[in-house]
Design a protein around this motif. Structure first.
Motif, PDB file in Angstrom:
ATOM      1  N   GLN A   1     -14.018 -16.141  33.924  1.00 55.98           N
ATOM      2  CA  GLN A   1     -14.326 -16.713  35.366  1.00 55.98           C
ATOM      3  C   GLN A   1     -12.982 -16.596  36.326  1.00 55.98           C
ATOM      4  OE1 GLN A   1     -15.064 -21.011  34.508  1.00 55.98           O
ATOM      5  NE2 GLN A   1     -17.287 -20.451  33.933  1.00 55.98           N
ATOM      6  N   LEU A   2     -12.016 -16.634  35.625  1.00 52.74           N
ATOM      7  CA  LEU A   2     -10.669 -16.439  36.692  1.00 52.74           C
ATOM      8  C   LEU A   2     -10.751 -15.015  37.376  1.00 52.74           C
ATOM      9  CD1 LEU A   2      -7.789 -18.075  35.066  1.00 52.74           C
ATOM     10  CD2 LEU A   2      -9.166 -18.962  36.961  1.00 52.74           C
ATOM     11  N   ARG A   3     -10.981 -14.034  36.121  1.00 50.59           N
ATOM     12  CA  ARG A   3     -11.137 -12.460  36.973  1.00 50.59           C
ATOM     13  C   ARG A   3     -12.300 -12.293  37.984  1.00 50.59           C
ATOM     14  NH1 ARG A   3     -11.728 -10.448  30.717  1.00 50.59           N
ATOM     15  NH2 ARG A   3      -9.597 -10.162  30.293  1.00 50.59           N
ATOM     16  N   GLN A   4     -13.218 -13.225  37.785  1.00 48.85           N
ATOM     17  CA  GLN A   4     -14.421 -13.275  38.909  1.00 48.85           C
ATOM     18  C   GLN A   4     -13.900 -13.720  40.097  1.00 48.85           C
ATOM     19  OE1 GLN A   4     -17.755 -14.997  37.222  1.00 48.85           O
ATOM     20  NE2 GLN A   4     -18.132 -13.496  35.813  1.00 48.85           N
ATOM     21  N   SER A   5     -13.054 -14.853  40.097  1.00 45.67           N
ATOM     22  CA  SER A   5     -12.468 -15.287  41.224  1.00 45.67           C
ATOM     23  C   SER A   5     -11.371 -15.048  42.037  1.00 45.67           C
ATOM     24  CB  SER A   5     -12.370 -17.210  41.105  1.00 45.67           C
ATOM     25  OG  SER A   5     -11.355 -17.379  40.019  1.00 45.67           O
ATOM     26  N   HIS A   6     -10.236 -14.089  40.824  1.00 47.12           N
ATOM     27  CA  HIS A   6      -9.155 -13.744  41.533  1.00 47.12           C
ATOM     28  C   HIS A   6      -9.232 -12.173  40.972  1.00 47.12           C
ATOM     29  CE1 HIS A   6      -8.408 -17.946  41.041  1.00 47.12           C
ATOM     30  NE2 HIS A   6      -7.587 -17.713  42.019  1.00 47.12           N
ATOM     31  N   PRO A   7      -9.990 -11.417  41.636  1.00 45.20           N
ATOM     32  CA  PRO A   7     -10.162  -9.915  41.227  1.00 45.20           C
ATOM     33  C   PRO A   7      -9.041  -9.170  41.372  1.00 45.20           C
ATOM     34  CG  PRO A   7     -11.378 -10.319  43.372  1.00 45.20           C
ATOM     35  CD  PRO A   7     -10.952 -11.703  42.710  1.00 45.20           C
ATOM     36  N   ASN A   8      -8.123  -9.562  42.310  1.00 42.59           N
ATOM     37  CA  ASN A   8      -6.847  -8.891  42.619  1.00 42.59           C
ATOM     38  C   ASN A   8      -5.579  -8.974  41.564  1.00 42.59           C
ATOM     39  OD1 ASN A   8      -7.866  -7.575  44.822  1.00 42.59           O
ATOM     40  ND2 ASN A   8      -7.369  -9.392  46.146  1.00 42.59           N
ATOM     41  N   CYS A   9      -5.861 -10.107  40.661  1.00 39.53           N
ATOM     42  CA  CYS A   9      -4.871 -10.363  39.716  1.00 39.53           C
ATOM     43  C   CYS A   9      -4.985  -9.573  38.458  1.00 39.53           C
ATOM     44  CB  CYS A   9      -4.871 -11.755  39.480  1.00 39.53           C
ATOM     45  SG  CYS A   9      -4.495 -13.116  40.675  1.00 39.53           S
ATOM     46  N   PRO A  10      -3.949  -9.103  37.794  1.00 42.65           N
ATOM     47  CA  PRO A  10      -4.324  -8.247  36.576  1.00 42.65           C
ATOM     48  C   PRO A  10      -4.167  -9.313  35.460  1.00 42.65           C
ATOM     49  CG  PRO A  10      -1.806  -8.640  37.063  1.00 42.65           C
ATOM     50  CD  PRO A  10      -2.663  -9.328  38.339  1.00 42.65           C
ATOM     51  N   LEU A  11      -5.512  -9.906  35.420  1.00 40.44           N
ATOM     52  CA  LEU A  11      -5.905 -10.881  34.416  1.00 40.44           C
ATOM     53  C   LEU A  11      -6.397 -10.365  33.159  1.00 40.44           C
ATOM     54  CD1 LEU A  11      -7.563 -13.546  36.793  1.00 40.44           C
ATOM     55  CD2 LEU A  11      -5.469 -14.040  35.462  1.00 40.44           C
ATOM     56  N   ASP A  12      -5.557  -9.807  32.254  1.00 39.71           N
ATOM     57  CA  ASP A  12      -5.678  -9.222  31.214  1.00 39.71           C
ATOM     58  C   ASP A  12      -5.200  -9.784  29.756  1.00 39.71           C
ATOM     59  OD1 ASP A  12      -3.107  -8.861  31.402  1.00 39.71           O
ATOM     60  OD2 ASP A  12      -3.011  -6.700  31.742  1.00 39.71           O
ATOM     61  N   THR A  13      -4.827 -10.866  29.989  1.00 41.27           N
ATOM     62  CA  THR A  13      -3.969 -11.477  28.673  1.00 41.27           C
ATOM     63  C   THR A  13      -4.791 -13.015  28.121  1.00 41.27           C
ATOM     64  OG1 THR A  13      -2.028 -10.566  29.373  1.00 41.27           O
ATOM     65  CG2 THR A  13      -1.820 -12.145  27.666  1.00 41.27           C
ATOM     66  N   LEU A  14      -5.205 -12.769  26.974  1.00 41.77           N
ATOM     67  CA  LEU A  14      -5.359 -14.225  26.133  1.00 41.77           C
ATOM     68  C   LEU A  14      -4.514 -14.352  25.080  1.00 41.77           C
ATOM     69  CD1 LEU A  14      -9.407 -13.780  25.981  1.00 41.77           C
ATOM     70  CD2 LEU A  14      -8.124 -15.748  27.075  1.00 41.77           C
ATOM     71  N   SER A  15      -3.394 -15.229  25.370  1.00 49.13           N
ATOM     72  CA  SER A  15      -2.389 -15.499  24.202  1.00 49.13           C
ATOM     73  C   SER A  15      -2.824 -16.725  23.466  1.00 49.13           C
ATOM     74  CB  SER A  15      -1.055 -15.817  25.152  1.00 49.13           C
ATOM     75  OG  SER A  15       0.060 -16.477  24.129  1.00 49.13           O
ATOM     76  N   MET A  16      -3.406 -16.360  22.239  1.00 53.15           N
ATOM     77  CA  MET A  16      -4.113 -17.358  21.534  1.00 53.15           C
ATOM     78  C   MET A  16      -4.116 -16.653  20.081  1.00 53.15           C
ATOM     79  SD  MET A  16      -7.985 -17.425  23.070  1.00 53.15           S
ATOM     80  CE  MET A  16      -9.051 -16.219  22.726  1.00 53.15           C
ATOM     81  N   GLY A  17      -3.795 -17.753  18.917  1.00 51.46           N
ATOM     82  CA  GLY A  17      -4.027 -17.246  17.678  1.00 51.46           C
ATOM     83  C   GLY A  17      -2.661 -17.256  17.155  1.00 51.46           C
TER      84      GLY A  17
END
Length: 240
Positions: A187-203
């Motif tokens: 959802q954040l990628r859709q609302s902030h297309p100019n941000c390099p939202l490529d990271t899920l830090s989990m596990g």
């Protein structure tokens, strides 16, 4: 003695198997060696075995280790612990990544105190995905507002989300929470297309397979690399 090279190889093999099971490319999943309370020499062993990304929770302990390991200039330092206002300048100066941003005040201080010559500081927002009172992090309801505010700060690069689900008796039970984190990032990628939202830090050590199945790009592993944490109370005292 806990053989770090063997344990690191074991964790790497687990990541590869989990990626294969999830039909993902293992190269898209980074291993963050969580080295809190471990002495610098143990980090050097992990470095010699191939680790390059290290996660630290306690600022003064981390700075001491950075000083001891100055010659290893390709280490990538990640701050993953709670952030107090009086620690932001040192964190902004001495780390490449921060995984634990949960307040705009802290984000602004990191932004204002980041040395320009280092380039933007990579940021993950900490999400309290299961709304646990004892855990830090923003709720899903708060996430969109905070992300929008952080995205406007020029010396920060909003890269994604970090989360620690509630403890589960079966690691697979964490998959629902991990899936919610992944959906929030989408959802954040859709609302902030100019941000390099490529990271899920989990596990972490107990549930990395479930996290990878739901899209983790960074798994934070401590115990299964370094063994039990030595004298955690003393490390906490040093961080004050």
């Amino acid at each position: 003695m806990h053989k770090i090279d063997e344990k690191l190889a074991d964790v790497t093999a687990r990541i590869m198997r989990a990626a294969q099971s999830a039909q993902r490319n293992a190269a898209d999943i980074s291993l963050l060696a969580v080295s809190k309370t471990q002495p610098a020499e143990r980090l050097r062993e992990a470095y010699n075995a191939g680790a390059r990304r290290f996660g630290e929770n306690y600022l003064q302990e981390a700075l001491d280790k950075q000083q001891e390991l100055t010659a290893l200039n390709d280490i990538e330092w990640h701050f993953i612990g709670p952030i107090q206002s009086n620690k932001t300048r040192a964190i902004a100066t001495h780390f490449s990544w921060v995984h634990s941003v949960e307040r705009l005040k802290i984000a602004r201080r990191l932004n204002d105190q980041r040395p320009a010559e280092l380039g933007p500081l990579n940021i993950c927002l900490q999400l309290n995905i299961d709304n646990e009172p004892s855990k830090a992090g923003v709720t899903l309801n708060e996430l969109t507002t905070l992300a929008g505010q952080v995205a406007q700060l020029p010396n920060l690069a909003l890269r994604g989300l970090m989360a620690i689900p509630a403890p589960a008796s079966n690691p697979e039970d964490s998959r629902r929470s991990f899936a919610q984190v992944a959906a929030a990032l989408k959802q954040l990628r859709q609302s902030h297309p100019n941000c390099p939202l490529d990271t899920l830090s989990m596990g972490m050590s107990a549930d990395l397979e479930a996290a990878i199945a739901e899209g983790a790009t960074t798994v934070r592993i401590g115990t299964d690399i370094f063994g039990p944490r030595p004298n955690a109370a003393a490390a906490n005292a040093r961080s004050l």
